[in-house]
Design a protein around this motif. Sequence first.
Motif, PDB file in Angstrom:
ATOM      1  N   VAL A   1       0.850  -1.190   0.000  1.00 19.55           N
ATOM      2  CA  VAL A   1       0.000   0.000   0.000  1.00 19.55           C
ATOM      3  C   VAL A   1       0.890   1.246   0.000  1.00 19.55           C
ATOM      4  CG1 VAL A   1      -1.958  -1.122   1.120  1.00 19.55           C
ATOM      5  CG2 VAL A   1      -0.276   0.051   2.526  1.00 19.55           C
ATOM      6  N   HIS A   2       0.284   2.351  -0.291  1.00 19.82           N
ATOM      7  CA  HIS A   2       1.044   3.599  -0.436  1.00 19.82           C
ATOM      8  C   HIS A   2       1.754   3.975   0.873  1.00 19.82           C
ATOM      9  CE1 HIS A   2       1.949   7.744  -1.472  1.00 19.82           C
ATOM     10  NE2 HIS A   2       1.714   7.402  -2.725  1.00 19.82           N
ATOM     11  N   GLN A   3       2.880   4.671   0.693  1.00 20.30           N
ATOM     12  CA  GLN A   3       3.668   5.077   1.877  1.00 20.30           C
ATOM     13  C   GLN A   3       2.879   5.962   2.840  1.00 20.30           C
ATOM     14  OE1 GLN A   3       6.752   6.038  -0.807  1.00 20.30           O
ATOM     15  NE2 GLN A   3       8.336   5.241   0.535  1.00 20.30           N
ATOM     16  N   VAL A   4       1.902   6.715   2.314  1.00 17.07           N
ATOM     17  CA  VAL A   4       1.120   7.581   3.210  1.00 17.07           C
ATOM     18  C   VAL A   4       0.329   6.775   4.245  1.00 17.07           C
ATOM     19  CG1 VAL A   4       0.900   9.501   1.574  1.00 17.07           C
ATOM     20  CG2 VAL A   4      -0.904   7.765   1.673  1.00 17.07           C
ATOM     21  N   HIS A   5       0.087   5.499   3.944  1.00 23.55           N
ATOM     22  CA  HIS A   5      -0.620   4.639   4.907  1.00 23.55           C
ATOM     23  C   HIS A   5       0.365   3.815   5.747  1.00 23.55           C
ATOM     24  CE1 HIS A   5      -4.338   5.553   2.874  1.00 23.55           C
ATOM     25  NE2 HIS A   5      -3.875   5.101   1.741  1.00 23.55           N
ATOM     26  N   GLY A   6       1.658   4.125   5.634  1.00 26.09           N
ATOM     27  CA  GLY A   6       2.656   3.317   6.355  1.00 26.09           C
ATOM     28  C   GLY A   6       3.111   2.131   5.535  1.00 26.09           C
TER      29      GLY A   6
ATOM     30  N   GLY B   1       0.778 -14.976  12.823  1.00 28.65           N
ATOM     31  CA  GLY B   1      -0.382 -14.307  12.215  1.00 28.65           C
ATOM     32  C   GLY B   1      -0.038 -12.883  11.834  1.00 28.65           C
ATOM     33  N   PRO B   2      -0.656 -12.357  10.773  1.00 32.74           N
ATOM     34  CA  PRO B   2      -0.381 -10.988  10.365  1.00 32.74           C
ATOM     35  C   PRO B   2      -0.878  -9.973  11.387  1.00 32.74           C
ATOM     36  CG  PRO B   2      -2.117 -11.962   8.995  1.00 32.74           C
ATOM     37  CD  PRO B   2      -1.634 -13.030   9.915  1.00 32.74           C
ATOM     38  N   ARG B   3      -0.057  -8.954  11.661  1.00 36.86           N
ATOM     39  CA  ARG B   3      -0.441  -7.977  12.694  1.00 36.86           C
ATOM     40  C   ARG B   3      -0.637  -6.568  12.143  1.00 36.86           C
ATOM     41  NH1 ARG B   3       4.020  -9.149  17.002  1.00 36.86           N
ATOM     42  NH2 ARG B   3       5.149  -9.730  15.134  1.00 36.86           N
ATOM     43  N   PHE B   4       0.101  -6.232  11.101  1.00 37.75           N
ATOM     44  CA  PHE B   4      -0.028  -4.942  10.436  1.00 37.75           C
ATOM     45  C   PHE B   4       0.026  -3.758  11.404  1.00 37.75           C
ATOM     46  CE2 PHE B   4      -1.872  -7.947   7.467  1.00 37.75           C
ATOM     47  CZ  PHE B   4      -1.125  -7.657   6.355  1.00 37.75           C
ATOM     48  N   LEU B   5       1.175  -3.650  12.053  1.00 34.02           N
ATOM     49  CA  LEU B   5       1.367  -2.545  12.985  1.00 34.02           C
ATOM     50  C   LEU B   5       1.779  -1.286  12.205  1.00 34.02           C
ATOM     51  CD1 LEU B   5       3.484  -4.577  15.556  1.00 34.02           C
ATOM     52  CD2 LEU B   5       1.059  -4.055  15.705  1.00 34.02           C
ATOM     53  N   GLY B   6       1.456  -0.168  12.740  1.00 36.70           N
ATOM     54  CA  GLY B   6       1.969   1.097  12.207  1.00 36.70           C
ATOM     55  C   GLY B   6       1.352   1.517  10.891  1.00 36.70           C
ATOM     56  N   ARG B   7       0.211   0.934  10.540  1.00 36.44           N
ATOM     57  CA  ARG B   7      -0.420   1.397   9.306  1.00 36.44           C
ATOM     58  C   ARG B   7      -1.730   2.101   9.630  1.00 36.44           C
ATOM     59  NH1 ARG B   7      -0.153  -3.155   4.731  1.00 36.44           N
ATOM     60  NH2 ARG B   7      -2.235  -3.461   5.539  1.00 36.44           N
ATOM     61  N   MET B   8      -2.056   3.089   8.817  1.00 36.77           N
ATOM     62  CA  MET B   8      -3.284   3.834   9.060  1.00 36.77           C
ATOM     63  C   MET B   8      -4.204   3.662   7.878  1.00 36.77           C
ATOM     64  SD  MET B   8      -1.779   7.256  10.761  1.00 36.77           S
ATOM     65  CE  MET B   8      -1.306   7.788   9.178  1.00 36.77           C
ATOM     66  N   ARG B   9      -5.410   3.198   8.156  1.00 32.41           N
ATOM     67  CA  ARG B   9      -6.344   3.022   7.068  1.00 32.41           C
ATOM     68  C   ARG B   9      -7.164   4.281   6.875  1.00 32.41           C
ATOM     69  NH1 ARG B   9      -9.553  -1.943   7.765  1.00 32.41           N
ATOM     70  NH2 ARG B   9      -9.706  -1.861   5.523  1.00 32.41           N
ATOM     71  N   GLY B  10      -7.944   4.310   5.831  1.00 32.19           N
ATOM     72  CA  GLY B  10      -8.711   5.501   5.504  1.00 32.19           C
ATOM     73  C   GLY B  10      -7.942   6.295   4.479  1.00 32.19           C
ATOM     74  N   GLN B  11      -8.491   7.429   4.034  1.00 31.13           N
ATOM     75  CA  GLN B  11      -7.883   8.135   2.907  1.00 31.13           C
ATOM     76  C   GLN B  11      -6.939   9.231   3.333  1.00 31.13           C
ATOM     77  OE1 GLN B  11     -11.615   8.770   0.650  1.00 31.13           O
ATOM     78  NE2 GLN B  11     -11.964   6.993   1.914  1.00 31.13           N
TER      79      GLN B  11
END
Length: 367
Positions: free
Chosen positions: A135-140, A357-367
């Motif tokens: 995903v884009h860098q803006v979302h982490g 399991g996948p944890r996906f830390l440090g990412r921000m969802r939304g636009q």
Amino acid sequence: MIFETLANTGHEQVVFCHSKDAGLKAIIAIHNSVLGPALGGLRMWPYKSEEEALNDVLRLSRGMTYKNAVAGLNLGGGKAVIIGDPSKDKSEALFRAFGRFVNTLSGRYITAEDVGIDVNDMEYVFRETEFVTGVHQVHGGSGDPSPFTAFGTLQGLMAALNHQYGNEEIGKRSFAVQGLGHVGMEFVKLLREQGAKVFVTDIHKDRVQSAVDEHGCTAVGLDEIYDVDADVYSPCALGGTLNTKTIDRIKAKIICGAANNQLADDSIGDELNKRGVLYAPDYAVNAGGVMNVSLEIDGYNRERAMRMMRTIYYNVGRIFQIAKRDGIPSYKAADRMAEERISAIGKIKLPSMGNNGPRFLGRMRGQ
Ligand code: NAD
């Protein structure tokens, strides 16, 4: 019929995804999840038949099992395909529908970009599910993986030089690099920084000119690249360039590049081995891209990514050791290394606390 195929290929799960309203016809294939959740890209392609799409997703997902295993990742192999023309069939609804299907698998399959898919398409998938990488860098996210792939290819190259010549001195060697795209251009820059002699070619004349002007490379014709008197042939464009027509012309003693599926078929790998040409297996060498996106799962960090790329040196070295140990060509040794790792980890009988399991830390969802 289909279960017979799955029994032969060893797949765990195949999911057919359909939404009439969104125009979605997709297939998600999970080949093997012994090492962890299945990670592999989403391809969009105007397949001529459903059978062709199914064969492709089965072949590609199996390939990801081997690639992720050799890369040392805690990830299994999977892949997804959307049947459609990327130039005219894309829509927000299509990718959001696909994202909802990915979400139903609760992290057993993690998607990413592949042929026909770009970061904007992934934004839509990301609105529906966490289980997306690239995903884009803006979302982490991790951004363009190509510089990492190029750096990883350099690590694989050093392992090959060490094996073939007993030293890793890139500057002493000459290279024939085919393809100056995202990876190839970065790769020739790294080679030239070490003082190597680098011959280059590409369909795009402006890219060849940039390599000459900015990096001091020597331009050769598209077909001439196979006849160049260089120590290393480095395919960084399309697959299948090692075939019955080219291998008699290639003078290099090492083949190491970023392109996928470099061998037209297995017999070419056998023949290179017979001739004493060291082939650094493509999927081990070009694992930088998947390593980079995999770091999004625990929270992306550039420094960790660079450290991880260096492990390609050891992975490729290990493949050459296995080839020697078992008296087999390197392409087979890569598969064996993957199978040995999956088998060893699969046999651990101790309870797992589920840390894979996948944890996906440090990412921000939304636009
Ligand atoms: P790209 O599309 O940016 O570059 C490919 C380049 O090859 C283009 O400049 C194109 O003009 C050139 N080319 C195509 N056919 C050619 C030919 N016959 N002769 C000479 N040049 C030709 O792609 P990329 O991202 O740089 O990837 C290159 C290869 O590495 C592909 O096979 C890709 O699947 C593989 N790969 C890339 C990554 C990554 O991180 N980008 C990761 C793993 C594997």
